[in-house]
Design an enzyme around this catalytic site. Structure first.
Site, PDB file in Angstrom:
ATOM      1  N   SER A  86     -33.826  -2.823 -51.136  1.00 48.89           N
ATOM      2  CA  SER A  86     -33.453  -2.699 -49.728  1.00 48.89           C
ATOM      3  C   SER A  86     -33.194  -4.074 -49.124  1.00 48.89           C
ATOM      4  O   SER A  86     -33.298  -5.094 -49.787  1.00 48.89           O
ATOM      5  CB  SER A  86     -34.574  -1.996 -48.942  1.00 48.89           C
ATOM      6  OG  SER A  86     -35.703  -2.859 -48.809  1.00 48.89           O
ATOM      7  N   SER A  88     -35.004  -5.469 -46.716  1.00 49.11           N
ATOM      8  CA  SER A  88     -36.180  -5.908 -45.947  1.00 49.11           C
ATOM      9  C   SER A  88     -36.505  -7.391 -46.143  1.00 49.11           C
ATOM     10  O   SER A  88     -37.243  -7.963 -45.354  1.00 49.11           O
ATOM     11  CB  SER A  88     -37.402  -5.071 -46.327  1.00 49.11           C
ATOM     12  OG  SER A  88     -37.826  -5.355 -47.646  1.00 49.11           O
ATOM     13  N   LYS A 143     -42.837  -8.471 -50.636  1.00 48.45           N
ATOM     14  CA  LYS A 143     -42.908  -9.035 -49.283  1.00 48.45           C
ATOM     15  C   LYS A 143     -43.428 -10.475 -49.379  1.00 48.45           C
ATOM     16  O   LYS A 143     -43.888 -10.928 -50.411  1.00 48.45           O
ATOM     17  CB  LYS A 143     -43.860  -8.225 -48.385  1.00 48.45           C
ATOM     18  CG  LYS A 143     -43.541  -6.737 -48.277  1.00 48.45           C
ATOM     19  CD  LYS A 143     -42.257  -6.447 -47.536  1.00 48.45           C
ATOM     20  CE  LYS A 143     -41.966  -4.940 -47.515  1.00 48.45           C
ATOM     21  NZ  LYS A 143     -40.621  -4.653 -46.951  1.00 48.45           N
ATOM     22  N   SER A 247     -38.192  -4.015 -41.784  1.00 42.15           N
ATOM     23  CA  SER A 247     -39.131  -4.106 -42.896  1.00 42.15           C
ATOM     24  C   SER A 247     -40.374  -3.276 -42.604  1.00 42.15           C
ATOM     25  O   SER A 247     -41.040  -3.470 -41.595  1.00 42.15           O
ATOM     26  CB  SER A 247     -39.536  -5.574 -43.130  1.00 42.15           C
ATOM     27  OG  SER A 247     -40.549  -5.650 -44.105  1.00 42.15           O
TER      28      SER A 247
END
Length: 279
Positions: A86, A88, A143, A247
């Site tokens: 994605s 994010s 992340k 996100s």
């Protein structure tokens, strides 16, 4: 984790086949060759190769054993490839990027259960980590580590603040605008400010949409805490995406336990963003 289980089973099955071939089928083939040579010493090299060649399913599996074992060990303990699903982590990582994750950075772990066997280190602020999504551990997330154990993390008005453990001072994370990005969709256009931000010793880019909807009401609410403020528990981390308004991260589901960490992202080994700078 499912692929790790499948690969492990293949290693075991091919290993059994290898042992069977090495100690039983292989010697039989050699005896067959010796008997053939006694009766006819003029056989060709091709005929010798055919007699000694592994055959059947067991033979094929035995031939694959060492390759499967090397792949399993490499993925389990050294580096594992991941694909970014994605946006994010924009602008740092693009959807579709393939990244290399260093598996020993946060501990030598059981490749099937992720249990730490040998503690080799912990995440540093600013590192990009891959971990098991706490709400569904069959899924991996990627992340940036923002908060360490004992930190107080505050996200307010699209700005990040951190009060480090054993400190009484809440400090804004240093950042400055370095550009703008426009994202066009069906019927809408989003404008983002791109910042260079410094987390710990790591400088990186992140982006914010100043006109996006306020999602504070959806944030994870820590017991006794205020909206948009979190105290990171011991042995846990607070992680956020670089695309701050797109996100699903610790702001919404809480903390990343050390037991769920998989490894540290060390680079992009394949990207289809041909305009990206080498940095």
């Amino acid at each position: 984790m499912l692929f790790s289980y499948i690969l492990f089973v293949l290693v075991i099955v091919s290993g059994i086949a290898y042992v069977q071939d090495h100690f039983f089928a292989g010697p039989k083939r050699k005896k067959a060759l010796e008997a053939r040579l006694e009766s006819n010493s003029n056989i060709t090299a091709e005929e010798k190769k055919k007699i000694l060649e592994k055959t059947g399913i067991v033979g094929e599996l035995a031939s694959m054993f060492w390759v499967l074992l090397v792949v399993f060990v490499f993925r389990a303990f050294i580096y594992e490839p991941f694909r970014i699903p994605s946006g994010s982590m924009l602008p740092t990582l693009q959807p579709g990027d393939f990244i290399a994750v260093e598996k020993w950075s946060y501990g030598i772990r059981n490749p099937l259960t992720n249990e730490v066997w040998i503690d080799t280190g912990r995440p540093e602020r600013g590192e990009i980590a891959v971990f098991l999504y706490p709400e569904d551990e069959s899924t991996c997330y990627i992340k940036r580590i923002v908060g360490l154990p004992g930190d107080t993390v505050i996200y307010k008005d699209k700005e990040l603040f951190i009060k480090e453990k054993d400190s009484d001072t809440v400090k804004p994370v240093a950042r400055h605008v370095v550009g703008k990005v426009t994202a066009e969709g069906i019927g809408f256009v989003d404008n983002y400010d791109v910042y260079e931000e410094k987390l710990g010793e790591i400088d990186h880019h992140m982006m914010v949409n100043q006109n996006s909807v306020d999602l504070t009401s959806y944030y994870y609410k820590q017991s006794g805490g205020s909206d948009g403020e979190w105290v990171v528990p011991e042995d846990c981390y607070f992680a956020m995406g670089d695309n701050r308004d797109n996100s699903k991260d610790s702001r919404f589901w809480g903390f990343v336990p050390n037991r769920d960490l998989i490894g540290r992202t060390v680079g992009i080994w394949l990207s289809f963003d041909f305009e990206r700078s080498p940095d």
